[in-house]
Each structure stands twice: as C-alpha cells, then as structure tokens.
Design an enzyme around this catalytic site. Structure first.
Site, PDB file in Angstrom:
ATOM      1  CG  ASP A  29      -2.070   0.950   1.122  1.00 55.55           C
ATOM      2  OD1 ASP A  29      -3.211   0.499   1.019  1.00 55.55           O
ATOM      3  OD2 ASP A  29      -1.827   2.186   1.121  1.00 55.55           O
ATOM      4  CG  HIS A  94      -8.587  -3.106  -2.149  1.00 59.20           C
ATOM      5  ND1 HIS A  94      -9.568  -2.444  -2.846  1.00 59.20           N
ATOM      6  CD2 HIS A  94      -8.403  -2.404  -1.001  1.00 59.20           C
ATOM      7  CE1 HIS A  94      -9.950  -1.383  -2.167  1.00 59.20           C
ATOM      8  NE2 HIS A  94      -9.262  -1.336  -1.029  1.00 59.20           N
TER       9      HIS A  94
HETATM   10  P1  5GP Z   1      -9.794   1.315   0.462  1.00 54.35           P
HETATM   11  O1  5GP Z   1     -10.008   2.592   1.248  1.00 54.35           O
HETATM   12  O2  5GP Z   1     -10.464   1.408  -0.896  1.00 54.35           O
HETATM   13  O3  5GP Z   1     -10.152   0.078   1.204  1.00 54.35           O
HETATM   14  O4  5GP Z   1      -8.247   1.194   0.253  1.00 54.35           O
HETATM   15  C1  5GP Z   1      -7.562   1.726  -0.842  1.00 54.35           C
HETATM   16  C2  5GP Z   1      -6.083   1.648  -0.502  1.00 54.35           C
HETATM   17  O5  5GP Z   1      -5.355   1.835  -1.703  1.00 54.35           O
HETATM   18  C3  5GP Z   1      -5.613   2.727   0.471  1.00 54.35           C
HETATM   19  O6  5GP Z   1      -5.034   2.105   1.621  1.00 54.35           O
HETATM   20  C4  5GP Z   1      -4.595   3.531  -0.329  1.00 54.35           C
HETATM   21  O7  5GP Z   1      -3.494   3.956   0.439  1.00 54.35           O
HETATM   22  C5  5GP Z   1      -4.186   2.564  -1.420  1.00 54.35           C
HETATM   23  N1  5GP Z   1      -3.790   3.174  -2.680  1.00 54.35           N
HETATM   24  C6  5GP Z   1      -4.444   4.160  -3.342  1.00 54.35           C
HETATM   25  N2  5GP Z   1      -3.819   4.464  -4.487  1.00 54.35           N
HETATM   26  C7  5GP Z   1      -2.728   3.645  -4.561  1.00 54.35           C
HETATM   27  C8  5GP Z   1      -1.687   3.477  -5.525  1.00 54.35           C
HETATM   28  O8  5GP Z   1      -1.626   4.142  -6.561  1.00 54.35           O
HETATM   29  N3  5GP Z   1      -0.733   2.552  -5.249  1.00 54.35           N
HETATM   30  C9  5GP Z   1      -0.772   1.800  -4.109  1.00 54.35           C
HETATM   31  N4  5GP Z   1       0.225   0.916  -3.939  1.00 54.35           N
HETATM   32  N5  5GP Z   1      -1.747   1.916  -3.189  1.00 54.35           N
HETATM   33  C10 5GP Z   1      -2.713   2.825  -3.405  1.00 54.35           C
END
Ligand code: 5GP
Ligand code: ZN
Length: 111
Positions: A29, A94
C-alpha cells in the site's frame, strides 16, 4: 476506462510487488497504516467483496497464505472495506493485509 488497480495489474502504474500469479497480485500500500501493509487483488476487476464470485475466495485464500509466507509473518489481519460507508475508496476488490512483526496491532473502536 480501467480503474487504478487495473492499471497497476497492467503495469501502467508502478507498484512494489510482493507476489503474483496468473490470477492475483499482492503489492505494498502506498500509504501504510501498519509496519506491513499489503493489498491483495484479483487481476480481474470486481468492484467489491459483495460483487465477487464466492468461488474466487478459495483460491484467493490460498494466495493470501502464500503472501504471508513470502513476508515471513504468521500474525496478520485481513480487512476488506465493502462500500463507501465502510471506507472503500478504490472500487476494485482488495484485501488489506496488515501486520506488526514487532508487537500487537491495535483493535480500535471504529465509530
Ligand atoms: P480502500 O479505502 O479502498 O479500502 O483502500 C484503498 C487503498 O489503496 C488505500 O489504503 C490507499 O493507500 C491505497 N492506494 C491508493 N492508491 C494507490 C496506488 O496508486 N498505489 C498503491 N500501492 N496503493 C494505493
Ligand atoms: Zn479494476
């Protein structure tokens, strides 16, 4: 239009990979909330947990266990935010794998 994680799968956006096979990818992440914070995704696009075929999770579980092995950890937490009120920001399924190899993870109140 591809989502951001589909672009990561295609290599159009760079990521720091932990492990991959033909169906799944694990990468770090970009904004970690724990000493180890890895995202595990199917390469195929499903919006969220609730939209994903049940059959996929058996193989995904096996992959997640391989990821833990590759990271050399036995203790970890899995989280999936299903829907925006649950905290989902990227609408490509994810599973967050978080771990603190040198201590306990907190278990905070969420409301
Ligand atoms: P959600 O809030 O949708 O469960 O989690 C999305 C996750 O994706 C977040 O923890 C955020 O830091 C991560 N994330 C967002 N954009 C990117 C990216 O471009 N690359 C990576 N490696 N992680 C990302
Ligand atoms: Zn996608």
């Amino acid at each position: 239009m591809d989502c951001i994680f589909c672009k990561i799968v295609k290599g159009e956006i760079p990521s720091k990979k932990v492990l991959e096979n033909e169906k799944f990818l694990a990468f770090y992440d970009i904004n970690p909330i724990a000493p180890i914070h890895v995202l595990i995704i199917p390469k195929e696009h499903y919006e969220k947990f609730n939209d994903t075929p049940n059959e996929l999770f058996s193989e995904m579980a096996a992959f997640i266990k391989e990821v833990a092995k590759a990271l050399n950890i036995t203790d970890y937490r899995l989280i999936t935010n299903n829907g925006s009120n649950a905290g989902q920001e990227i609408f490509h399924l994810h599973i967050h794998l978080v771990s603190n190899p040198s201590g306990k993870l907190k278990w905070p109140k969420l409301t």
